[in-house]
Motif scaffolding. Structure first.
Motif, PDB file in Angstrom:
ATOM      1  N   ILE A  76      11.145  -4.855 -10.026  1.00 55.50           N
ATOM      2  CA  ILE A  76      10.388  -4.233  -8.842  1.00 55.50           C
ATOM      3  C   ILE A  76      10.498  -2.821  -9.097  1.00 55.50           C
ATOM      4  O   ILE A  76       9.528  -1.928  -8.578  1.00 55.50           O
ATOM      5  N   SER A  77      11.177  -2.238  -9.864  1.00 57.01           N
ATOM      6  CA  SER A  77      11.300  -0.806 -10.128  1.00 57.01           C
ATOM      7  C   SER A  77      10.018  -0.338 -10.900  1.00 57.01           C
ATOM      8  O   SER A  77       9.594   0.583 -10.686  1.00 57.01           O
ATOM      9  N   ILE A 130       6.709 -11.060  -9.156  1.00 63.72           N
ATOM     10  CA  ILE A 130       6.892  -9.780  -8.946  1.00 63.72           C
ATOM     11  C   ILE A 130       6.020  -8.805 -10.244  1.00 63.72           C
ATOM     12  O   ILE A 130       6.968  -8.564 -11.102  1.00 63.72           O
ATOM     13  N   ASN A 131       4.898  -8.764 -10.054  1.00 62.75           N
ATOM     14  CA  ASN A 131       4.304  -7.937 -11.284  1.00 62.75           C
ATOM     15  C   ASN A 131       3.276  -7.309 -10.363  1.00 62.75           C
ATOM     16  O   ASN A 131       2.933  -7.759  -9.235  1.00 62.75           O
ATOM     17  N   PRO A 132       2.585  -6.036 -10.970  1.00 63.04           N
ATOM     18  CA  PRO A 132       1.725  -5.212 -10.391  1.00 63.04           C
ATOM     19  C   PRO A 132       0.417  -6.133  -9.837  1.00 63.04           C
ATOM     20  O   PRO A 132      -0.081  -5.811  -9.059  1.00 63.04           O
ATOM     21  N   THR A 133      -0.086  -6.899 -10.819  1.00 62.61           N
ATOM     22  CA  THR A 133      -1.181  -7.868 -10.472  1.00 62.61           C
ATOM     23  C   THR A 133      -1.142  -8.647  -9.217  1.00 62.61           C
ATOM     24  O   THR A 133      -1.859  -8.824  -8.276  1.00 62.61           O
ATOM     25  N   ALA A 159       0.823  -1.223  -0.059  1.00 58.13           N
ATOM     26  CA  ALA A 159      -0.179   0.000  -0.135  1.00 58.13           C
ATOM     27  C   ALA A 159       0.847   1.221  -0.096  1.00 58.13           C
ATOM     28  O   ALA A 159       0.500   2.243  -0.471  1.00 58.13           O
ATOM     29  N   GLU A 160       2.226   1.102   0.583  1.00 50.98           N
ATOM     30  CA  GLU A 160       2.881   2.352   0.697  1.00 50.98           C
ATOM     31  C   GLU A 160       3.345   2.570  -0.695  1.00 50.98           C
ATOM     32  O   GLU A 160       3.700   3.795  -0.954  1.00 50.98           O
ATOM     33  N   LEU A 161       3.655   1.721  -1.504  1.00 50.44           N
ATOM     34  CA  LEU A 161       4.185   1.741  -2.841  1.00 50.44           C
ATOM     35  C   LEU A 161       3.544   2.967  -3.480  1.00 50.44           C
ATOM     36  O   LEU A 161       3.946   3.545  -4.271  1.00 50.44           O
ATOM     37  N   SER A 213       4.558   1.773 -11.190  1.00 50.76           N
ATOM     38  CA  SER A 213       3.373   1.737 -11.778  1.00 50.76           C
ATOM     39  C   SER A 213       2.260   2.106 -10.548  1.00 50.76           C
ATOM     40  O   SER A 213       1.044   2.247 -10.797  1.00 50.76           O
ATOM     41  N   PHE A 214       2.779   1.845  -9.248  1.00 50.40           N
ATOM     42  CA  PHE A 214       1.933   2.210  -8.167  1.00 50.40           C
ATOM     43  C   PHE A 214       2.327   3.732  -7.827  1.00 50.40           C
ATOM     44  O   PHE A 214       1.566   4.107  -6.810  1.00 50.40           O
ATOM     45  N   GLY A 215       2.972   4.371  -8.479  1.00 50.07           N
ATOM     46  CA  GLY A 215       3.291   6.003  -8.427  1.00 50.07           C
ATOM     47  C   GLY A 215       4.277   6.397  -7.643  1.00 50.07           C
ATOM     48  O   GLY A 215       4.609   7.454  -7.197  1.00 50.07           O
TER      49      GLY A 215
END
Length: 173
Positions: A39-40, A134-137, A16-18, A45-47
């Motif tokens: 991971i970068s 390690i992917n956003p989904t 959530a902090e990402l 993608s999370f902002g």
């Protein structure tokens, strides 16, 4: 900072902090550059803003950090004293459960004095398939105190890892 005074933290809290923006320092050894790049992309993608730091696995006491490396490459107890890892030969013991290092990935959340930490420990052989984990989904659905994955090339040893060859072995609660 006394690590014993860190409150327990869950993976979902760090993920959530990402999304709260800001800098995330991504520390990795040269061999783990593909995982650091993955991971970068997730941080972006999370902002958040990823700042890559190759070869820098020093203890960081402030800010947000991601550490990507092999088992035993640094002391996770500084960031999360509730997950105990010991390495002996080809095995890793995590909070009393023993696993073969072969094809193993562990994701652990942690804290600094002023930020958050995401720790990814893995067998170097899984790097070609790390984007399946390690992917956003996938990352936004991680929960628990840590997650242990197994990555096994089960479809005839063709070298291509498919999603059905990645299994969650344990989700620490």
């Amino acid at each position: 900072m006394e690590s014993g005074f860190l409150p327990p933290i869950l993976l979902s809290s760090v993920v959530a902090e990402l999304g709260n923006g800001g800098a995330w320092y991504v520390h990795y050894s040269t061999a783990y550059a593909p995982a650091a790049e993955d991971i970068s992309e997730i941080i972006e993608s999370f902002g958040g803003v990823p700042l890559l730091k190759e070869g820098d696995m020093n203890i960081e006491l402030t800010g947000n950090h991601v550490f990507v490396g092999s088992f035993g490459s640094f002391d996770i107890g500084v960031y999360n004293p509730y997950v105990n890892i010991s390495v002996a030969g080809s095995y890793v013991e995590i909070n009393g459960r023993k696993y073969s290092k072969d094809g193993l990935v562990v994701i652990i959340p942690g804290r600094t004095q002023s930020g958050y930490v995401l720790i990814l420990l893995m067998d170097e052989k899984v790097l070609p398939a790390i984007d399946l984990i390690i992917n956003p989904t996938m990352v936004k659905y991680l929960h628990g105190a840590y997650v242990v994955f197994s990555v096994r090339d089960l479809n005839g040893g063709d070298g291509a890892i498919t999603p059905d060859e990645v299994k969650i072995l344990f989700e620490g609660g």
